[in-house]
Write an enzyme that holds these catalytic residues in place. Structure first.
Site, mmCIF file in Angstrom:
data_model
loop_
_atom_site.group_PDB
_atom_site.id
_atom_site.type_symbol
_atom_site.label_atom_id
_atom_site.label_comp_id
_atom_site.label_asym_id
_atom_site.label_seq_id
_atom_site.Cartn_x
_atom_site.Cartn_y
_atom_site.Cartn_z
ATOM 1 N N LYS A 1 16.393 -5.599 -9.602
ATOM 2 C CA LYS A 1 15.867 -4.232 -9.791
ATOM 3 C C LYS A 1 17.014 -3.232 -9.979
ATOM 4 O O LYS A 1 16.904 -2.278 -10.738
ATOM 5 C CB LYS A 1 15.001 -3.865 -8.573
ATOM 6 N N THR B 1 11.690 -0.234 -3.755
ATOM 7 C CA THR B 1 13.078 -0.528 -4.139
ATOM 8 C C THR B 1 13.965 -0.172 -2.957
ATOM 9 O O THR B 1 14.062 1.007 -2.594
ATOM 10 C CB THR B 1 13.506 0.316 -5.358
ATOM 11 N N LYS C 1 18.403 7.632 -5.069
ATOM 12 C CA LYS C 1 18.456 6.563 -4.046
ATOM 13 C C LYS C 1 18.827 5.231 -4.711
ATOM 14 O O LYS C 1 19.701 4.510 -4.238
ATOM 15 C CB LYS C 1 17.093 6.469 -3.355
HETATM 16 P P1 NAP Z 1 6.050 8.346 -3.619
HETATM 17 O O1 NAP Z 1 4.982 8.830 -4.538
HETATM 18 O O2 NAP Z 1 6.993 9.308 -2.996
HETATM 19 O O3 NAP Z 1 5.335 7.482 -2.455
HETATM 20 C C1 NAP Z 1 6.026 7.041 -1.327
HETATM 21 C C2 NAP Z 1 5.026 6.427 -0.357
HETATM 22 O O4 NAP Z 1 5.742 5.934 0.783
HETATM 23 C C3 NAP Z 1 4.014 7.437 0.193
HETATM 24 O O5 NAP Z 1 2.785 6.761 0.382
HETATM 25 C C4 NAP Z 1 4.634 7.828 1.538
HETATM 26 O O6 NAP Z 1 3.681 8.297 2.483
HETATM 27 C C5 NAP Z 1 5.189 6.500 1.973
HETATM 28 N N1 NAP Z 1 6.273 6.600 2.968
HETATM 29 C C6 NAP Z 1 7.545 7.030 2.747
HETATM 30 N N2 NAP Z 1 8.264 6.967 3.888
HETATM 31 C C7 NAP Z 1 7.439 6.470 4.836
HETATM 32 C C8 NAP Z 1 7.601 6.166 6.218
HETATM 33 N N3 NAP Z 1 8.790 6.345 6.834
HETATM 34 N N4 NAP Z 1 6.534 5.697 6.891
HETATM 35 C C9 NAP Z 1 5.338 5.511 6.270
HETATM 36 N N5 NAP Z 1 5.114 5.771 4.961
HETATM 37 C C10 NAP Z 1 6.173 6.245 4.261
HETATM 38 O O7 NAP Z 1 6.979 7.252 -4.358
HETATM 39 P P2 NAP Z 1 6.618 6.173 -5.498
HETATM 40 O O8 NAP Z 1 7.042 6.729 -6.808
HETATM 41 O O9 NAP Z 1 5.244 5.658 -5.303
HETATM 42 O O10 NAP Z 1 7.701 5.040 -5.129
HETATM 43 C C11 NAP Z 1 7.492 4.062 -4.133
HETATM 44 C C12 NAP Z 1 8.605 2.993 -4.264
HETATM 45 O O11 NAP Z 1 8.526 2.398 -5.557
HETATM 46 C C13 NAP Z 1 10.029 3.547 -4.147
HETATM 47 O O12 NAP Z 1 10.851 2.616 -3.499
HETATM 48 C C14 NAP Z 1 10.439 3.730 -5.601
HETATM 49 O O13 NAP Z 1 11.841 3.706 -5.759
HETATM 50 C C15 NAP Z 1 9.758 2.534 -6.240
HETATM 51 N N6 NAP Z 1 9.437 2.658 -7.686
HETATM 52 C C16 NAP Z 1 8.896 3.810 -8.216
HETATM 53 C C17 NAP Z 1 8.608 3.871 -9.576
HETATM 54 C C18 NAP Z 1 8.023 5.119 -10.229
HETATM 55 O O14 NAP Z 1 8.068 5.207 -11.470
HETATM 56 N N7 NAP Z 1 7.462 6.060 -9.480
HETATM 57 C C19 NAP Z 1 8.846 2.761 -10.391
HETATM 58 C C20 NAP Z 1 9.344 1.598 -9.828
HETATM 59 C C21 NAP Z 1 9.646 1.563 -8.474
HETATM 60 P P3 NAP Z 1 3.149 9.848 2.448
HETATM 61 O O15 NAP Z 1 2.004 9.836 1.485
HETATM 62 O O16 NAP Z 1 2.733 10.120 3.844
HETATM 63 O O17 NAP Z 1 4.317 10.681 2.000
#
Ligand code: NAP
Length: 305
Positions: free
Chosen positions: A176, A101, A244
């Site tokens: 979204k 997102t 965010k």
């Molecule tokens: P998360 O568990 O914090 O995972 C984030 C991922 O992004 C990790 O693999 C992290 O790597 C990687 N990352 C972040 N910054 C980076 C960078 N600068 N360079 C390379 N890798 C980077 O978050 P998540 O919940 O999976 O969410 C991911 C996305 O989906 C977000 O945009 C979020 O808003 C969206 N989303 C989440 C949900 C939910 O319920 N969780 C639902 C819908 C949408 P590391 O492992 O090295 O930290």
């Protein structure tokens, strides 16, 4: 001439969402190469049959599509165009699908930059939470060219159940943000319902059992309220990520001179959760802000050792 099908996929970002989405693509028979900044997170996917890449560039080489599932706009920009990024390895004719997102404006800029090297882009953010990612039941809202969307549909079907092309580049992200406005207000509705029950002496379990089956039912009531009752603040979706998204929604609303009073309120309550060190908790931690405002407990008392 038939357009080539999408079979070989690079997958970047194996966090809470990405790891389950990648696993579902493997289960559906796609050939996957994964990359994650913290390399240990690639191990379970490699055990499930994926190749591990050493950089986003390597994850993109020879693929039909590259999926990014990272945190925010600068992170997508970095994995695409930073040193060793996707743009150095991807071939013309391939597709970048960003499922994170991020800002609709940044999305349009990234799509134009990729088009300059003959690469198509789709923005395809998701909703359905950690549960939807695990179960392959996500809702996926897609922006970009309709013919590119059609070509990538089988891949979306491996990760989601409701898949809708909503418009041109950036419109998936706009959709979204609509979703996040509704999610934020349902979150507050769930928390205030629990607060009312806790303060009035209604049994929380009983209230939840009957109320979630009626007109007050919601994803938050089904998935987050039971976690609150267990005292479980572990993240399905972290407070800092919701913040965010609300920032993106409020910025876009501000540009349109659209007041979003309820969304702003949730943003402020979650700012209090962050101020008390809860940024990495799940969004259900909003109950903490209500507890502090009202000077009472919603979460169960921690059990004594
Ligand atoms: P998360 O568990 O914090 O995972 C984030 C991922 O992004 C990790 O693999 C992290 O790597 C990687 N990352 C972040 N910054 C980076 C960078 N600068 N360079 C390379 N890798 C980077 O978050 P998540 O919940 O999976 O969410 C991911 C996305 O989906 C977000 O945009 C979020 O808003 C969206 N989303 C989440 C949900 C939910 O319920 N969780 C639902 C819908 C949408 P590391 O492992 O090295 O930290």
């Amino acid at each position: 001439m038939e357009k080539p099908t999408v079979e070989r996929i690079g997958f970047i970002g194996l966090g809470i969402m990405g790891r389950s989405m990648a696993a579902n693509l493997i289960k559906a028979g796609f050939s996957l190469t994964v990359w994650n900044r913290t390399s240990s997170r690639m191990e379970p996917l490699v055990r499930a049959g994926a190749q591990a890449a050493r950089s986003p560039r390597e994850a993109a080489e020879g693929q039909d599509a590259v999926i990014t599932m990272v945190t925010d706009s600068p992170d997508v920009e970095e994995v695409l165009f930073g040193p060793g990024g996707v743009s150095e390895g991807i071939r013309p004719g391939a597709v970048v699908i960003d499922m994170s997102t991020i800002s609709p404006e940044v999305t349009r800029r990234l799509a134009a930059r990729l088009a300059g090297q003959g690469v198509d882009m789709l923005d395809a953010p998701v909703t359905g939470g950690d549960v939807g990612a695990r179960e392959g039941t996500l809702s996926i809202m897609v922006g970009g060219k309709p013919e590119v969307f059609d070509r990538c549909r089988p891949l979306f079907e491996a990760m989601g159940r409701t898949i809708v092309h909503v418009g041109d580049h950036g419109m998936g992200q706009m959709c979204k943000l609509c979703n996040q406005v509704v999610v934020a207000l349902n979150l507050l509705a769930m928390a205030e319902g629990l607060a009312f029950a806790a303060r009035s002496g209604v049994d929380l379990e009983k209230m939840l059992a009957v109320v979630r089956a009626g007109a007050a039912g919601s994803w938050a009531m089904d998935n987050l309220a039971p976690r609150v009752l267990q005292g479980d603040l572990k993240p399905g979706f972290m407070v800092r990520l919701q913040q965010k998204d609300l920032r993106l929604a409020l910025e876009a609303a501000n540009q349109m001179h659209l007041p979003l009073a309820g969304t702003s309120l949730v943003h402020q309550l979650l700012a209090s959760v962050e101020a008390y060190g809860g940024g990495d908790d799940g969004t259900q931690a909003i109950v903490r802000a209500l507890e502090r405002l009202g000077n009472f407990r919603i979460l169960p008392e921690p059990s004594s050792p």
